[in-house]
Design a protein around this motif. Structure first.
Motif, short mmCIF file in Angstrom:
data_model
loop_
_atom_site.label_atom_id
_atom_site.label_comp_id
_atom_site.label_asym_id
_atom_site.label_seq_id
_atom_site.Cartn_x
_atom_site.Cartn_y
_atom_site.Cartn_z
N GLU A 324 0.81 -1.23 0.00
CA GLU A 324 0.00 0.00 0.00
C GLU A 324 0.84 1.28 0.00
O GLU A 324 0.60 2.17 -0.80
N ILE A 325 1.81 1.37 0.92
CA ILE A 325 2.59 2.63 0.98
C ILE A 325 3.39 2.81 -0.31
O ILE A 325 3.40 3.89 -0.90
N ILE A 326 4.04 1.72 -0.72
CA ILE A 326 4.85 1.81 -1.96
C ILE A 326 3.96 2.20 -3.14
O ILE A 326 4.31 3.05 -3.95
N SER A 327 2.76 1.58 -3.20
CA SER A 327 1.83 1.90 -4.30
C SER A 327 1.49 3.38 -4.29
O SER A 327 1.41 4.04 -5.33
N HIS A 328 1.29 3.91 -3.07
CA HIS A 328 0.93 5.31 -2.94
C HIS A 328 2.03 6.21 -3.51
O HIS A 328 1.76 7.12 -4.29
N TYR A 329 3.27 5.92 -3.13
CA TYR A 329 4.38 6.74 -3.62
C TYR A 329 4.59 6.57 -5.12
O TYR A 329 4.88 7.53 -5.84
N LEU A 330 4.46 5.32 -5.56
CA LEU A 330 4.62 5.07 -7.01
C LEU A 330 3.54 5.79 -7.81
O LEU A 330 3.78 6.30 -8.90
N TYR A 331 2.34 5.85 -7.22
CA TYR A 331 1.24 6.52 -7.90
C TYR A 331 1.52 8.02 -8.04
O TYR A 331 1.26 8.63 -9.08
N VAL A 332 2.09 8.59 -6.96
CA VAL A 332 2.45 10.02 -7.03
C VAL A 332 3.50 10.23 -8.12
O VAL A 332 3.40 11.17 -8.92
N LEU A 333 4.48 9.31 -8.18
CA LEU A 333 5.51 9.42 -9.22
C LEU A 333 4.87 9.34 -10.62
O LEU A 333 5.22 10.10 -11.53
N HIS A 334 3.91 8.45 -10.74
CA HIS A 334 3.19 8.29 -12.02
C HIS A 334 2.50 9.62 -12.40
O HIS A 334 2.59 10.07 -13.54
N LEU A 335 1.85 10.25 -11.40
CA LEU A 335 1.18 11.54 -11.67
C LEU A 335 2.18 12.61 -12.06
O LEU A 335 1.91 13.44 -12.95
N VAL A 336 3.34 12.60 -11.39
CA VAL A 336 4.37 13.62 -11.68
C VAL A 336 4.88 13.47 -13.13
O VAL A 336 5.28 14.44 -13.76
N ILE A 337 4.82 12.26 -13.65
CA ILE A 337 5.24 12.05 -15.06
C ILE A 337 4.09 12.36 -16.02
O ILE A 337 4.27 13.05 -17.02
N VAL A 338 2.89 11.87 -15.69
CA VAL A 338 1.77 11.95 -16.63
C VAL A 338 1.25 13.40 -16.80
O VAL A 338 0.98 13.84 -17.92
N ILE A 339 1.11 14.10 -15.69
CA ILE A 339 0.42 15.41 -15.78
C ILE A 339 1.22 16.44 -16.60
O ILE A 339 0.62 17.14 -17.43
N PRO A 340 2.55 16.52 -16.47
CA PRO A 340 3.26 17.44 -17.39
C PRO A 340 3.04 17.07 -18.85
O PRO A 340 2.95 17.95 -19.71
N VAL A 341 2.93 15.76 -19.13
CA VAL A 341 2.67 15.35 -20.53
C VAL A 341 1.31 15.89 -20.96
O VAL A 341 1.16 16.45 -22.05
N LEU A 342 0.32 15.74 -20.07
CA LEU A 342 -1.04 16.17 -20.43
C LEU A 342 -1.16 17.68 -20.59
O LEU A 342 -1.79 18.15 -21.54
N VAL A 343 -0.56 18.43 -19.68
CA VAL A 343 -0.81 19.89 -19.74
C VAL A 343 0.26 20.67 -20.52
O VAL A 343 0.02 21.81 -20.89
N VAL A 344 1.41 20.06 -20.77
CA VAL A 344 2.44 20.79 -21.55
C VAL A 344 2.58 20.18 -22.94
O VAL A 344 2.44 20.87 -23.95
N GLU A 345 2.87 18.87 -22.99
CA GLU A 345 3.17 18.23 -24.28
C GLU A 345 1.97 18.24 -25.23
O GLU A 345 2.12 18.52 -26.42
#
Ligand code: SF4
Ligand code: SF4
Length: 385
Positions: A324-345
């Motif tokens: 659970e904790i690892i998933s939570h952190y990995l999910y945040v990392l996923h968001l940090v990668i995905v959202i710049p792609v969505l709003v900038v790229e």
């Protein structure tokens, strides 16, 4: 439409990339070999001449750079190594900057600092929002961040609206850029009067080319089309999931293996991983003409795609294993990668071609139909006069 000459046009375009006109001696080989050139859309030579003559308004009204599907045949045949394919790619970056009223596309195309900076700033902002959310909405003290076991489900209500908000940003900009493209190429740039009904009847052209990308299949390198299509299809499935079915991925329990959405997600991920790795290896090995002179953002685009898919896979596996904790952190990392792609790229970077290409083919079809209709009416008028 006015055809004023602008002596600074060539210098302005060269800020967006390679645009070699010195070597060209107008032999015409590039236009002859191009599979996509026809009576209505002739390139690349015609547009290059517009630039040389400084015909800015005429250039802004051009749809051809978007109809060019970057096969590289013209560059392979050019006896002077003038790289007309590169010139078309540079023109696409320049035109994107003309459609974008915010000026961000222009900055991203011309400056690596702006490009990396904007992706980093958005990533950092996402991280800050996650911390603020947990501190002030969940009321979780900072010291508990690494010790508290949390499921992802408590974020569901918020992340749903957050995701929709994030998707609305590129959507808003892209729609406004599409209107500006229409204004420059059709409203101000067309010589024929276009009846309203043609915009409606030709919508099928837009849908067809958005879904199939079939113009690419006309290029001689036949394998590019299915690979490109699979990549675009994978990205589209994930986007549809994000907008309409995020709940599937935000519940505490992972859907059983026999649920079709899981397999659709896996399939989309395989397509994205395969497609982005294919682009990356092609660029690293300079395998084909189109990969010979890759720009900095040409690498960032597949790298971010790959990271998006891989981080999504890792989150999924981690959740499946119950970390659970690892998933939570990995999910945040996923968001940090995905959202710049969505709003900038997507709205300001290379991804915007997903909108401009089918739109250009649609506008071209509308123009052609209007011209045919006009010639037909003129012929009838002459017969009856
Ligand atoms: S093939 Fe090369 S030299 Fe010939 S017209 Fe095209 S760009 Fe110019
Ligand atoms: S890159 Fe291919 S499609 Fe584009 S102008 Fe050259 S030959 Fe035509």
């Amino acid at each position: 439409m006015k055809n004023r000459r602008d002596s600074t046009l060539l210098a302005e375009i060269r800020k967006f990339g390679l645009f070699d006109t010195n070597a060209c001696y107008q032999c015409g080989s590039c236009t002859l070999i191009c599979e996509l050139t026809n009576s209505a859309a002739s390139f690349p030579r015609k547009i290059i001449r517009y630039v040389l003559l400084g015909l800015k308004d005429l250039l802004h009204s051009c749809l051809e750079p978007w109809i060019c599907h970057d096969c590289g045949d013209c560059s392979s045949i050019c006896p002077r190594e003038s790289e007309p394919r590169e010139s078309m790619a540079t023109l696409r970056r320049y035109l994107s900057a003309q459609y974008d009223w915010t000026g961000i596309s222009s900055k991203l195309s011309r400056s690596k600092i702006w490009y990396i900076g904007s992706l980093s700033v958005v990533g950092a902002l996402v991280l800050l929002l996650v911390v603020l959310y947990h501190s002030y909405v969940v009321n979780l003290p900072l010291s508990y961040f690494i010790s508290t076991s949390m499921g992802l489900e408590h974020m569901y209500g918020t992340i749903k609206y957050f995701t929709l908000g994030v998707i609305f940003i590129p959507l808003f900009f892209l729609i406004s850029f599409a209107f500006r493209m229409f204004w420059l190429t059709i409203y101000r740039g067309s010589h024929v009067k276009i009846p309203l009904h043609l915009y409606i009847t030709e919508v099928k052209t837009y849908v067809l080319h958005s879904v199939t990308h079939k113009k690419l299949s006309e290029c001689p390198e036949k394998i590019r089309w299915p690979i490109h299509w699979l990549l675009a299809f994978g990205c589209t499935i994930i986007l549809v999931f994000l907008i309409f079915f995020l709940r599937w991925f935000q519940t505490d329990n992972i859907y059983p293996v026999y649920y079709p959405q899981r397999w659709m997600g896996y399939l989309a991920t395989i397509f994205i991983v395969f497609g982005s790795m294919n682009i990356l290896f092609g660029r690293i090995k300079k395998r084909e003409e189109i990969y010979k002179s890759s720009k900095f953002e040409d690498f960032i685009f597949p790298i971010f795609l790959l990271l998006t898919a891989v981080s999504g896979i890792v989150v999924h596996i981690s959740r499946y294993l119950g970390f659970e904790i690892i998933s939570h952190y990995l999910y945040v990392l996923h968001l940090v990668i995905v959202i710049p792609v969505l709003v900038v790229e997507i709205p300001f970077g290379k991804w915007s071609h997903m909108l401009y290409r089918p739109l250009a083919i649609y506008f071209q079809a509308v123009k052609e139909k209007a011209m045919q209709q006009q010639s037909h009416e003129e012929a009838i008028f002459e017969q009856t006069a």
